[in-house]
Design a protein around this motif. Sequence first.
Motif, mmCIF file in Angstrom:
data_model
loop_
_atom_site.group_PDB
_atom_site.id
_atom_site.type_symbol
_atom_site.label_atom_id
_atom_site.label_comp_id
_atom_site.label_asym_id
_atom_site.label_seq_id
_atom_site.Cartn_x
_atom_site.Cartn_y
_atom_site.Cartn_z
ATOM 1 N N PRO A 82 -0.421 -9.985 16.594
ATOM 2 C CA PRO A 82 0.218 -9.082 15.846
ATOM 3 C C PRO A 82 -0.654 -7.619 15.962
ATOM 4 N N PHE A 83 -1.690 -7.680 16.188
ATOM 5 C CA PHE A 83 -2.696 -6.615 16.426
ATOM 6 C C PHE A 83 -2.180 -5.703 17.455
ATOM 7 N N SER A 84 -1.849 -6.243 18.732
ATOM 8 C CA SER A 84 -1.395 -5.730 19.737
ATOM 9 C C SER A 84 0.180 -5.068 19.534
ATOM 10 N N VAL A 85 1.052 -6.112 18.804
ATOM 11 C CA VAL A 85 2.317 -5.428 18.574
ATOM 12 C C VAL A 85 2.532 -4.189 17.652
ATOM 13 N N GLY A 86 1.538 -4.280 16.592
ATOM 14 C CA GLY A 86 1.635 -3.085 15.640
ATOM 15 C C GLY A 86 1.012 -2.157 16.144
ATOM 16 N N THR A 87 -0.080 -1.917 16.986
ATOM 17 C CA THR A 87 -0.760 -0.617 17.367
ATOM 18 C C THR A 87 0.098 -0.313 18.329
ATOM 19 N N ALA A 88 1.033 -0.989 19.302
ATOM 20 C CA ALA A 88 2.047 -0.359 20.134
ATOM 21 C C ALA A 88 2.767 0.161 19.362
ATOM 22 N N GLY A 89 3.405 -0.380 18.304
ATOM 23 C CA GLY A 89 4.481 0.478 17.303
ATOM 24 C C GLY A 89 3.921 1.665 16.856
ATOM 25 N N ASN A 90 2.779 1.910 16.511
ATOM 26 C CA ASN A 90 2.252 3.029 16.338
ATOM 27 C C ASN A 90 2.242 4.038 17.121
ATOM 28 N N PRO A 208 0.001 11.455 -2.100
ATOM 29 C CA PRO A 208 0.811 12.100 -1.087
ATOM 30 C C PRO A 208 2.128 11.576 -0.622
ATOM 31 N N PHE A 209 2.243 10.169 -0.844
ATOM 32 C CA PHE A 209 3.686 9.606 -0.960
ATOM 33 C C PHE A 209 4.402 10.118 -1.900
ATOM 34 N N THR A 210 4.040 10.249 -3.147
ATOM 35 C CA THR A 210 4.978 10.740 -4.203
ATOM 36 C C THR A 210 5.504 12.079 -3.978
ATOM 37 N N LEU A 211 4.511 13.067 -3.376
ATOM 38 C CA LEU A 211 4.725 14.427 -2.997
ATOM 39 C C LEU A 211 5.754 14.312 -1.917
ATOM 40 N N ALA A 212 5.520 13.532 -0.839
ATOM 41 C CA ALA A 212 6.306 13.557 0.377
ATOM 42 C C ALA A 212 7.700 13.255 -0.093
ATOM 43 N N VAL A 213 7.942 12.126 -0.670
ATOM 44 C CA VAL A 213 9.435 11.765 -1.170
ATOM 45 C C VAL A 213 10.231 12.804 -2.284
ATOM 46 N N ARG A 214 9.229 13.658 -2.958
ATOM 47 C CA ARG A 214 9.779 14.711 -3.745
ATOM 48 C C ARG A 214 10.090 15.780 -2.794
ATOM 49 N N GLN A 215 9.430 16.044 -1.740
ATOM 50 C CA GLN A 215 9.814 17.034 -0.669
ATOM 51 C C GLN A 215 10.920 16.773 0.192
ATOM 52 N N GLY A 216 11.433 15.546 -0.009
ATOM 53 C CA GLY A 216 12.614 15.003 1.027
ATOM 54 C C GLY A 216 11.975 14.561 2.324
ATOM 55 N N GLU A 217 10.695 14.154 2.561
ATOM 56 C CA GLU A 217 10.303 13.599 3.868
ATOM 57 C C GLU A 217 10.470 11.999 4.006
ATOM 58 N N ARG A 218 11.089 11.741 4.905
ATOM 59 C CA ARG A 218 11.280 10.399 5.371
ATOM 60 C C ARG A 218 10.058 9.490 5.185
ATOM 61 N N PRO A 219 9.793 8.412 4.730
ATOM 62 C CA PRO A 219 8.701 7.646 4.935
ATOM 63 C C PRO A 219 8.698 6.719 6.146
ATOM 64 N N TYR A 220 7.451 6.411 6.348
ATOM 65 C CA TYR A 220 7.251 5.519 7.637
ATOM 66 C C TYR A 220 5.998 4.750 7.553
ATOM 67 N N TRP A 221 5.970 3.801 8.180
ATOM 68 C CA TRP A 221 4.870 2.627 8.022
ATOM 69 C C TRP A 221 3.896 2.594 9.242
ATOM 70 N N ASP A 222 2.703 2.894 8.879
ATOM 71 C CA ASP A 222 1.585 2.779 9.892
ATOM 72 C C ASP A 222 1.065 1.300 9.730
ATOM 73 N N PHE A 223 0.656 0.715 11.121
ATOM 74 C CA PHE A 223 -0.022 -0.392 11.063
ATOM 75 C C PHE A 223 -1.340 -0.146 11.169
ATOM 76 N N GLU A 224 -2.246 -0.661 10.152
ATOM 77 C CA GLU A 224 -3.656 -0.670 10.104
ATOM 78 C C GLU A 224 -4.286 -1.959 10.620
ATOM 79 N N PRO A 225 -4.934 -2.149 11.935
ATOM 80 C CA PRO A 225 -5.362 -3.470 12.135
ATOM 81 C C PRO A 225 -6.939 -3.584 11.316
ATOM 82 N N GLN A 226 -6.941 -4.867 11.085
ATOM 83 C CA GLN A 226 -8.163 -5.114 10.079
ATOM 84 C C GLN A 226 -9.225 -5.562 10.999
ATOM 85 N N PRO A 227 -10.487 -5.311 10.345
ATOM 86 C CA PRO A 227 -11.784 -5.639 11.184
ATOM 87 C C PRO A 227 -11.868 -7.356 11.448
ATOM 88 N N GLU A 228 -12.324 -7.933 12.421
ATOM 89 C CA GLU A 228 -12.383 -9.355 12.673
ATOM 90 C C GLU A 228 -13.910 -9.757 12.506
#
Length: 228
Positions: A82-90, A208-228
């Motif tokens: 999943p770390f490989s998949v998620g960071t490739a998505g980024n 920032p997310f509230t402000l972005a939605v208020r300004q009409g920006e489309r949300p997206y999702w960042d993958f944040e890998p965790q330390p192992e």
Amino acid sequence: MIAEHDHALCLRRSGQLARADELMREVVDLARQLHGPRHPAALFVVADYASLLREHRDLDRSWTLADRVARDYADLLGNAHPFSVGTAGNVGLTLWESGDRDEALRIAERALRGMTVAMGADHPWTLGCSLNVAGARSLVGDPEGAAGYSRDCMERSARAVGSAHPLTLMCKAALAADLRSLRQTDAADRLRQETLGQLVEALGVNSPFTLAVRQGERPYWDFEPQPE
């Protein structure tokens, strides 16, 4: 190092991008010195720094770091991890910002398939990948396809993590944007206002997310890998 990294993330999420950039650069340098550039303890920090650079609109450096991290995770852990998949998505998110939208969609769909296999259909990471497919479909001019992904993601996220969770609210905001693109303006306005009220309650009026939605920006999702 972990504390400084987490502080940098908090600064980023509160909109203090310049200070976050300064601190994250220090953390990246320290992690590489302590562990080496391809150690997982360094890679997860670099992945987050690449996302920060994307928000800062430093797209060339963001793409270079994101692509390198994804390749290093794949070499270390395998393509299906999943770390490989998620960071490739980024990497696709950087292309989304730079305008290569067809390739961004292909990467988003590949990440969704990989994360579904790795984590299951209703894991938050999979739902985040689904949200990014919705966004990528919107960008290539497929509002109906985008709305289908956004609605499905919203409903599954509500069941998995709750209706007031930020991920669910991101999906709701995305669906509101899709409905507006489909010229369903009354439904879009109602859903957007409802989402904004929930965001203010959950994250605060100056998030920032509230402000972005208020300004009409489309949300997206960042993958944040965790330390192992």
